[in-house]
Design a protein around this motif. Structure first.
Motif, short mmCIF file in Angstrom:
data_model
loop_
_atom_site.label_atom_id
_atom_site.label_comp_id
_atom_site.label_asym_id
_atom_site.label_seq_id
_atom_site.Cartn_x
_atom_site.Cartn_y
_atom_site.Cartn_z
N ASN A 64 -7.99 0.26 -4.70
CA ASN A 64 -7.12 -0.91 -4.62
C ASN A 64 -6.44 -1.01 -3.26
O ASN A 64 -6.21 -2.12 -2.76
CB ASN A 64 -6.08 -0.87 -5.75
CG ASN A 64 -6.66 -1.30 -7.08
OD1 ASN A 64 -7.69 -1.96 -7.14
ND2 ASN A 64 -6.01 -0.90 -8.17
N SER A 65 -6.11 0.12 -2.65
CA SER A 65 -5.52 0.11 -1.31
C SER A 65 -6.55 -0.39 -0.29
O SER A 65 -6.22 -1.19 0.59
CB SER A 65 -5.04 1.51 -0.93
OG SER A 65 -4.00 1.94 -1.78
N ILE A 121 0.83 -1.20 0.00
CA ILE A 121 0.00 0.00 0.00
C ILE A 121 0.87 1.26 0.00
O ILE A 121 0.61 2.21 -0.74
CB ILE A 121 -0.94 0.00 1.22
CG1 ILE A 121 -1.96 -1.13 1.08
CG2 ILE A 121 -1.65 1.34 1.37
CD1 ILE A 121 -2.79 -1.36 2.32
N VAL A 124 -6.27 4.33 -6.97
CA VAL A 124 -5.30 3.85 -5.97
C VAL A 124 -5.97 3.65 -4.62
O VAL A 124 -5.62 2.71 -3.88
CB VAL A 124 -4.10 4.82 -5.87
CG1 VAL A 124 -4.49 6.14 -5.24
CG2 VAL A 124 -2.96 4.18 -5.09
N GLN A 171 2.41 1.80 -3.56
CA GLN A 171 1.52 2.28 -4.62
C GLN A 171 1.00 3.69 -4.32
O GLN A 171 0.81 4.49 -5.24
CB GLN A 171 0.37 1.30 -4.87
CG GLN A 171 -0.57 1.04 -3.72
CD GLN A 171 -1.55 -0.08 -4.05
OE1 GLN A 171 -1.27 -0.98 -4.85
NE2 GLN A 171 -2.71 -0.05 -3.43
N LEU A 172 0.82 4.04 -3.04
CA LEU A 172 0.43 5.41 -2.70
C LEU A 172 1.57 6.39 -2.99
O LEU A 172 1.34 7.49 -3.50
CB LEU A 172 0.02 5.50 -1.23
CG LEU A 172 -1.34 4.89 -0.86
CD1 LEU A 172 -1.54 4.92 0.65
CD2 LEU A 172 -2.48 5.60 -1.56
N LEU A 223 -6.85 -4.09 -0.58
CA LEU A 223 -5.72 -4.76 0.05
C LEU A 223 -5.87 -4.81 1.56
O LEU A 223 -5.59 -5.83 2.20
CB LEU A 223 -4.41 -4.06 -0.33
CG LEU A 223 -3.59 -4.67 -1.45
CD1 LEU A 223 -2.36 -3.82 -1.74
CD2 LEU A 223 -3.16 -6.09 -1.08
#
Length: 252
Positions: free
Chosen positions: A79-80, A23, A76, A26-27, A83
């Motif tokens: 998807n976070s 996470i 994002v 990607q952030l 997760l």
């Protein structure tokens, strides 16, 4: 399995380091490429996007790097959130290496299918294929490893998968190949990584915060049931919002 009850972000990171770092990565990449739009971010985006034409020219690293890049803030964040919701149980059950293998395996399966089946000029980013790879593991458990997943979690996974697949085909701008083959990739990997694993038991992982004192809460059963109801209601509201957003994205 999907109720998050960690006391702090620090505790979450200690318990599920792979999920946490995925996470964070990607952030951070979205901040560089999307929000701050730095020169480094532009370089990362230009060399990391999954562009079929460049992959066909030998830039195969794009099959991997595209997993960690995202198109916009909602992309994002969604998807976070996925997760945070679905990653911890699998990381505990499988271990760090196997979990990372499943995540990257689903993402690669989706991106390879996109390359082989998609248009030559097609460009894509996102961890959606990897997330659907996690769904593939859960669906395999629902079908063939019922002792690893409780009934309520099985129902939640089934509902989310059905809605997710419907959204995949009705909402514009979705990489269908990534979703479908990411799921197939996770389902195919499942029997290889689910051998000799135990059901998700968060209380075992939380022993390190035990201060040794004996405490008894006579209302603990009611609190547990209340938390489950709150979670389920919140989940249905969230799914409803997704459906509405999907429908409005078709209108406007």
């Amino acid at each position: 399995m999907f109720i998050r009850n960690e006391r702090s972000i620090k505790e979450f990171m200690q318990l599920y380091p792979v999920v946490a770092w995925l996470i964070i990565i990607q952030l951070a990449l979205w901040l560089l490429t999307g929000f701050l739009q730095t020169p480094l971010g532009t370089l990362i985006e230009n060399w990391g996007m999954g562009i079929n034409f460049y992959i066909s020219q030998g830039e195969y690293w794009r099959l991997l790097t595209a997993i960690f890049l995202h198109a916009d803030l909602m992309h994002v964040l969604f998807n976070s959130f996925a997760l945070v919701l679905f990653g911890p149980a699998l990381e505990q059950m499988l271990g760090k290496l196997k979990f990372l293998t499943v995540f990257l395996g689903g993402g690669l399966a989706g991106n390879i299918a996109t390359f082989l089946l998609g248009p030559s000029i097609y460009a894509h980013v996102g961890a959606s294929g990897a997330i659907y790879g996690l769904f593939g593991i859960y669906v395999f458990m629902v079908a063939f490893r019922k002792h690893l997943i409780d009934q309520s979690s099985s129902q939640i996974i089934t509902v989310i998968l059905v809605i997710g697949l419907l959204m995949t085909f009705i909402r514009p701008g979705i990489n269908i190949y990534s979703h479908v083959f990411g799921f197939i990739g996770g389902f195919a990997i499942a029997p290889l990584v689910l051998n000799n694993v135990r059901p998700y038991m968060p209380w075992v992982r939380r022993q390190y915060v035990d201060d040794g004192s004996i405490q008894f809460d006579p209302d603990r059963w009611h609190k547990k049931q209340r938390n489950k109801r709150i979670f389920k209601n919140g989940l249905w509201i969230f799914l409803g919002i997704l459906v509405v957003l999907g429908l409005f994205s078709r209108i406007f």
